[in-house]
Design an enzyme around this catalytic site. Structure first.
Site, short mmCIF file in Angstrom:
data_model
loop_
_atom_site.label_atom_id
_atom_site.label_comp_id
_atom_site.label_asym_id
_atom_site.label_seq_id
_atom_site.Cartn_x
_atom_site.Cartn_y
_atom_site.Cartn_z
N GLU A 79 36.15 37.88 36.35
CA GLU A 79 34.75 37.59 36.01
C GLU A 79 33.98 38.90 36.03
OE1 GLU A 79 32.51 34.47 37.91
OE2 GLU A 79 34.31 33.23 38.22
N GLU A 92 36.78 32.25 44.22
CA GLU A 92 35.71 32.72 45.11
C GLU A 92 35.69 31.97 46.45
OE1 GLU A 92 31.94 32.79 43.09
OE2 GLU A 92 32.59 34.35 41.69
#
Length: 503
Positions: A293, A174
């Site tokens: 995720e 991320e």
């Protein structure tokens, strides 16, 4: 009124062979995922390595093919060297990602041993937040090189003579997020990821690499972050990552159960971005997707604000899932299967205690959350070839979505067992549904089993010793002369297994 839906399955209408890694999961150094989750020395169920065997049994039953580690936000500030070697020499460190104290009593080698004990592969992430090329190549050498070099011989000194042979690696986590330690612009990340990927594949040409994409679709840089970073990494990596979580924050269940339409749009968008860069570079290479995720995550938000900073393994992100959460998780799994031509890896985040299908009491018992069951069903029965169903379903409008099909469904053919499994969700909150499915392409196939997850209470939850939401195999369905007829009660999840000459 009973809703009526129709579906046709044709054996030649194939989406793709499913990569089993689509049923993967995730363990981060976060909350009680590791400490008090998979690892709890001194627990009555712990083995000689400190691995909780009650938890391992629940994980083994899920047949999880791959688990991502060690993060997540955690990895962007993690020095992997802190978690190897004699435990008495390992330092305690402040984990800035989650504002807790990390003891480093569990690290790379322990995780590899644990993964092997539950028959899963490792998906390792490297720190591209505070570190970079050197750390990544050293970790890879430590894990995968046979011996005769500093880092590989250090692994041997630590007690692991054979290389870990980890084949799937994430280039950071991320990196588009301002919350990320070492947050980077797309170009900054792309340049670093390219150089890291280049060196890692020089160390071990057999590995596969995952490049960071946007952390979610709400980011102001989505999907430009993917496009700009892939300009650098396209030829050096094999996958781009996707992350997405949903929550029923407004108690609007009709919209909540339709979030898989948003997921579908997200996947199509990233596929388009990847193919745009492919065309722009005139490349012959196709980048696939790693949805590493995904889950429901919103229940624990308020509780997490009250955690004492710098505590050790506090309860964090411990969402207690209800029945409607399980329905959405099932629908999300259907969506991933529908996109198995490009989604080759996916990780339900996470596996134990932290937004997880499995919960534990530290020093006590363990149990299955509601979302455990659709995940179990998809992992066990969703292996083989994804079929492209032709579906005719009535639709509804909600506050957030229009033209939502009441029926969400996909099917998988397993050539090894010669079975077809139909996964189906009735989204209607009020009405039962009759499903007619043309299966003439599979002559002689009958119903082996019809598993149903249903509950009148959409908010019902499971707790230790009290499983209010669990499946039964008393579903009503039959296959006669190439026509499968099934009854799908209101707001229910179904797994209909079909096989040849079996009733």
């Amino acid at each position: 009124m009973t809703l009526k839906a129709k579906m046709t399955l044709e054996k030649d209408f194939m989406i793709s062979e499913i990569d089993n890694r689509i049923y993967g999961s995730f363990i981060e150094h976060l909350g009680r995922a590791v400490y008090g989750g998979i690892y709890e020395p001194g627990h009555p169920e712990a083995d000689e390595n400190g691995f909780r065997q009650d938890v391992s049994k629940l994980i083994t039953d899920l047949q999880v093919p791959i688990v991502r580690y060690p993060g997540g936000n955690f990895v962007s500030g993690y020095n992997w060297e802190d978690g190897v070697g004699p435990k008495e020499n390992r330092p305690r460190k402040l984990d800035l990602a989650w504002r807790v104290t990390e003891t480093n009593q569990f690290g790379t080698n322990e995780f590899v041993d644990w993964a092997r004990s539950v028959n899963t592969e490792v998906m390792m992430a490297v720190n591209l937040g505070t570190r970079g090329i050197d750390e990544a190549r050293n970790l890879l050498e430590y894990c995968n090189h046979p011996g005769g070099t500093y880092w590989s011989d250090l692994r041997k000194q630590h007690g692991w003579a054979q290389p870990h042979a980890i084949k799937t690696w994430c280039l950071g986590n991320e990196m588009d997020g301002p919350w990320q330690i070492g947050h980077k612009t797309a170009d900054e990340y792309g340049r670093l990821a390219l150089e890291t990927a280049k060196v890692m594949k020089w160390v071990d040409p057999t590995i596969e690499l995952v490049s960071c994409g946007s952390s979610n679709t709400g980011m102001p840089t989505f999907p430009q972050y993917e496009a700009a970073s892939l300009e650098h990494t396209y030829e050096a990596v094999d996958y781009v990552s996707l992350h997405q979580y949903y929550g029923n924050r407004n108690n609007d269940t009709a919209s909540y159960l339709a979030y898989s339409l948003d997921l579908d749009h997200f996947i199509k968008t990233i596929k388009s971005v990847c193919d745009y860069i492919k065309a722009k570079k005139r490349s012959k290479k196709t980048i696939n997707l790693s949805f590493d995720e995904w889950n429901v995550w919103f229940h624990s938000n308020e509780a997490d604000k009250k955690i004492e900073p710098w505590s050790i393994a506090p309860p964090q992100l411990e969402d207690v899932y209800n029945f409607e959460d399980a329905l959405l998780v099932g629908s999300m799994l259907i969506t991933l299967i529908k996109h198995s031509d490009r989604v080759k890896i996916a990780c339900l985040a996470q596996l134990v205690n932290v937004i997880a299908p499995i919960m534990t009491e530290s020093g006590g018992g363990s149990w299955k959350q509601t979302i455990y069951y659709p995940y179990l069903h998809a992992s066990v029965y969703g292996r083989g070839i994804a079929l492209q169903p032709v579906i005719s379903s009535p639709k509804y409008d909600s506050r957030q979505f229009t033209d939502v099909p009441y029926l969400d469904s996909v099917a998988v053919y397993n050539p090894d067992s010669e079975e077809v499994t139909v996964f189906a969700l009735n989204r209607s909150l009020e009405e039962a549904m009759t499903l007619e499915c043309d299966i003439r392409s599979y002559p002689g196939f009958g119903v082996i089993e019809h598993i149903v997850l249903e509950n009148d209470d959409l908010k019902a939850v499971n707790t230790f010793g009290k499983e209010a939401v669990k499946p039964h195999n008393n579903g009503h369905s039959a296959a006669i002369d190439g026509l499968l007829q099934a009854s799908l009660p209101k707001h229910s999840w179904h797994v209909i297994r079909l096989g040849k000459n079996r009733g």
